[in-house]
Design a protein around this motif. Structure first.
Motif, short mmCIF file in Angstrom:
data_model
loop_
_atom_site.label_atom_id
_atom_site.label_comp_id
_atom_site.label_asym_id
_atom_site.label_seq_id
_atom_site.Cartn_x
_atom_site.Cartn_y
_atom_site.Cartn_z
N PRO A 118 0.92 -1.39 -0.28
CA PRO A 118 0.05 -0.07 0.04
C PRO A 118 1.10 1.47 -0.22
O PRO A 118 2.05 1.20 0.94
N PRO A 119 0.40 2.52 -0.66
CA PRO A 119 1.14 3.10 -0.36
C PRO A 119 1.42 3.95 0.91
O PRO A 119 0.26 4.39 1.35
N GLN A 120 2.19 4.51 0.62
CA GLN A 120 2.67 5.51 2.13
C GLN A 120 2.01 6.75 2.25
O GLN A 120 2.08 7.31 0.83
N ALA A 121 2.45 7.67 3.10
CA ALA A 121 2.29 9.09 2.81
C ALA A 121 2.76 9.38 2.21
O ALA A 121 2.80 10.41 1.02
N PRO A 122 4.48 9.56 2.00
CA PRO A 122 5.89 9.67 1.45
C PRO A 122 4.93 9.33 -0.01
O PRO A 122 5.10 10.45 -0.76
#
Length: 332
Positions: free
Chosen positions: A253-257
């Motif tokens: 899953p994509p992270q905040a950055p």
């Protein structure tokens, strides 16, 4: 075609090295000899004479004196070199395939490069901090003595459960909060939460340890909470099928950055291929960061105990947060 052949040869080469290594047998285990009634294949003398020098070189010269750790390092370096050659060759093929496309403007190339390195610096620093904590996660809590009693496996399990439960409880709400409050703030909050969690490993009281696991779970939610929004951005820019890769469970899953990167890329109307290249470089480098983090964690833990990797991770978190604060703009 040459790259495909190289891929096919990699497992064969690895198996050959392992088969040629003189692994020691336990003293209580004896090799099973074939019975006289079973036909045994006999190598013709000329062929045996031709193969003997090569086999002797492998078993007696190249690998015989190597310990298992040394053999692993040898195999790892060989396979790493092959993978690096594969990456370079694939990139060269992509560049030659794109030679017919119109050249990008210098301003566009400069903008892509600036965005890439602003993101990669933070991504690798945060990932280094995360990887540093992993190898000694159990040991750091199992080494604690609370009220004169050593923490047992059940106590460690409860501390683990506090972190996982915190992620489960707060994860659903934090995703929307990060979308509304901003991904720069989310990235900074992650560094703060992970720093507090890492510093809590120095405590020897149960409330502080549980509190550290609580904020660590919130930090994990901040780091992995923006899958839906990133998928929407990527899908809108490159098509629903590409965007769905971020939310179908087949990829991390994509992270905040990462969500910040996707949003900035879309806002600046940069070339679609740039995002793919940045993500590819990010996760290729993440593999190297993970290896380096394991070596670094082992080195500091051998000198200062299992708390040392957690303390060291705070430096990488601080460096990543400083870059975010100084160079990132906010996006929603």
């Amino acid at each position: 075609m040459a790259i495909q052949r190289l891929l096919l040869l990699l497992p064969v080469a690895g198996a050959a090295f392992v088969a040629a290594s003189p692994l020691p047998r336990p003293a209580s285990v004896r090799p099973v000899l074939p019975r006289a009634s079973v036909p045994v294949a006999v190598v013709p003398p000329p062929l045996a004479a031709a193969l003997t020098p090569a086999v002797s070189t492998l078993r007696g010269g190249l690998l015989a004196a190597r310990a298992p750790e040394s053999l692993f390092n040898l195999l790892f370096l060989g396979l790493s070199g092959a993978c690096a050659a594969l990456v370079v060759g694939t990139r060269a093929q992509q560049q030659s395939g794109d030679s017919d496309t119109p050249a990008e403007k210098p301003e566009m190339v400069k903008a892509v490069s600036a965005l890439k390195w602003r993101f990669l610096a933070v991504f690798w620093l945060y990932k280094m901090a995360d990887w540093l904590q992993g190898p000694y996660f159990y040991d750091v809590y199992a080494s604690k003595i609370i009220n004169g009693v050593q923490v047992n496996s059940e106590g460690v399990a409860r501390l683990f459960l506090m972190g996982f439960g915190s992620t489960a409880v707060f994860g659903a709400a934090i995703g929307g909060l990060v979308d509304s409050a901003g991904r720069k703030r989310g990235s900074l909050a992650f560094a703060l939460m992970y720093t507090l969690s890492a510093l809590s490993t120095r405590a020897s009281t149960l409330p502080l340890l549980l509190g550290g696991r609580l904020v660590g779970g919130i930090g994990t939610s901040l780091l992995f909470s923006v899958r839906r929004r990133a998928a929407q951005f990527v899908g809108a820019q490159f098509g629903a099928q590409f965007g769905a890769q971020f939310s179908d469970g087949r990829s991390p899953p994509p992270q905040a950055p990462e969500a910040w990167l996707v949003s900035e890329h879309t806002r600046r109307a940069l070339p679609p291929a740039a995002l793919s290249q940045i993500f590819g470089l990010a996760y290729f480098g993440d593999s190297l960061v993970a290896i380096g983090a394991g070596q670094l964690a082992g080195a500091v833990a051998s000198k200062r105990g299992p708390v040392a990797p957690f303390e060291l991770s705070t430096l990488f978190l601080a460096a990543g947060a400083a870059i975010v604060a100084a160079t990132w703009g906010e996006n929603f």
